[in-house]
Design a protein around this motif. Sequence first.
Motif, short mmCIF file in Angstrom:
data_model
loop_
_atom_site.label_atom_id
_atom_site.label_comp_id
_atom_site.label_asym_id
_atom_site.label_seq_id
_atom_site.Cartn_x
_atom_site.Cartn_y
_atom_site.Cartn_z
N ILE A 14 2.08 17.68 -29.30
CA ILE A 14 2.54 16.29 -29.17
C ILE A 14 1.49 15.41 -28.51
N ALA A 15 0.73 15.98 -27.56
CA ALA A 15 -0.18 15.18 -26.75
C ALA A 15 -1.23 14.46 -27.59
N LEU A 16 -1.89 15.20 -28.49
CA LEU A 16 -2.98 14.60 -29.27
C LEU A 16 -2.50 13.45 -30.15
N THR A 22 -1.49 5.79 -29.09
CA THR A 22 -1.67 4.84 -28.00
C THR A 22 -2.97 4.06 -28.16
N VAL A 23 -4.05 4.79 -28.49
CA VAL A 23 -5.34 4.14 -28.67
C VAL A 23 -5.30 3.17 -29.85
N THR A 24 -4.68 3.62 -30.94
CA THR A 24 -4.58 2.76 -32.13
C THR A 24 -3.79 1.49 -31.82
N LEU A 25 -2.66 1.65 -31.11
CA LEU A 25 -1.85 0.49 -30.75
C LEU A 25 -2.61 -0.47 -29.85
N ALA A 26 -3.37 0.08 -28.89
CA ALA A 26 -4.15 -0.76 -27.97
C ALA A 26 -5.19 -1.57 -28.74
N CYS A 27 -5.87 -0.90 -29.69
CA CYS A 27 -6.88 -1.61 -30.49
C CYS A 27 -6.23 -2.71 -31.33
N PHE A 28 -5.08 -2.41 -31.90
CA PHE A 28 -4.38 -3.39 -32.73
C PHE A 28 -3.99 -4.61 -31.91
N LEU A 29 -3.42 -4.37 -30.72
CA LEU A 29 -3.02 -5.49 -29.87
C LEU A 29 -4.21 -6.30 -29.40
N PHE A 30 -5.33 -5.65 -29.16
CA PHE A 30 -6.53 -6.37 -28.74
C PHE A 30 -7.02 -7.29 -29.84
#
Length: 382
Positions: A14-16, A22-30
């Motif tokens: 689950i972790a990976l 999370t990284v993808t969402l952060a990039c999208f929001l940025f």
Amino acid sequence: SNMNPFRTRTKKQIALPLVCFTVTLACFLFLLSETYTVRGMFGAVVHNDQRNQPKLKGNMNSFCRSVSTASVMGIDGNRMIHAFISNVGGMPLLHNSLTSMEMKSLWDPVVFGLDRKICEDLKKLHPSVVCILYIDRLISQIQHDEPEVFEEYNTVKSSIERSAVFGTVLHRLLINAKLYMLRDILSCGFDAFVTDTDIVFMGNPLPHFKGKSDIFTQNDTNIREYKLEINSGFMYWKDTPLNRNLSDALVKYEDPSVFDQHRVNDLFYERDIPFDMLDTVTFPNGWVMMWGMKNLDAAVVAHMNWLGNMEDKIGTLKQLDMWFVEDEDWDESDSNDPQQQDQEQPPEYEVKPNQDDDPAESNEGDETSDEDSNEIDGRRHR
């Protein structure tokens, strides 16, 4: 060991994916925050450097993106588009108005050009001014919103570069085009500052737009002709839902043969629209300048309306020391028709209409004098 191997493997599995998500969402929001307005957790609208960035909307089309390049800070922290609309026939007056703005180090406006030549001339005379070719977009919208007059407007489109005699179809097209320009600017999400070409800037008008209303207008000093004396050639409209709907109603007025200024006065009167009227000492119109005020020392913006042709307008501006350009700057064959009435003029763009969709420094001469016997005080109308 009490560790459950199955549970351990499950956490690793689950972790990976969770980290990747999370990284993808952060990039999208940025990336989203770099382009669009983002709504915060508690409903507050958060802008990315709102003071300096144009207000872009998610559905902004290419027309709005072109306009947005000239957006500047308006009033109350809103981005505004200051717009003229003209054909090449109005170039002498437009050139003088733009020069007066440059002399006072004001912002660069947008010119909605109704023919290609005016944009070509502006590149030479005022290279920092954005000129948008508007005629095709204008005619397309007229076909949709005023089909009764589409054919006659489309017919005179071929002669759009000529000066227009007052009362003709071409003249009506030129002056009513500003209503479409107003609606277009508001629909793009900007405040709209609309000015005619026969206006001279002696200072920055923005600090004088103070009041509780969302529309500021110049006084036309003509109660016999207009119910509210609103001059539609000098207006500041905030971008609000009510103003967007009102601008649409002006375009779709019941009688398409009615001129823009009558439409504005009649509709405001019938709907009891609140607006702030600017005083005629700080914002004198043509009547005040020619027959009313003793001096113009307190004027911030002067509007040479009330005269029916360009030759008289230019001659009067010269007498008042408000003419700042050389006659050789433009081709006189394109402009000077002594019977022209050019209180408004239009530009062009090739995009179909979207059916869905800090220069505020104070200015000298803010104080007025009691000696001006013909002063008409600024009034707030409801």
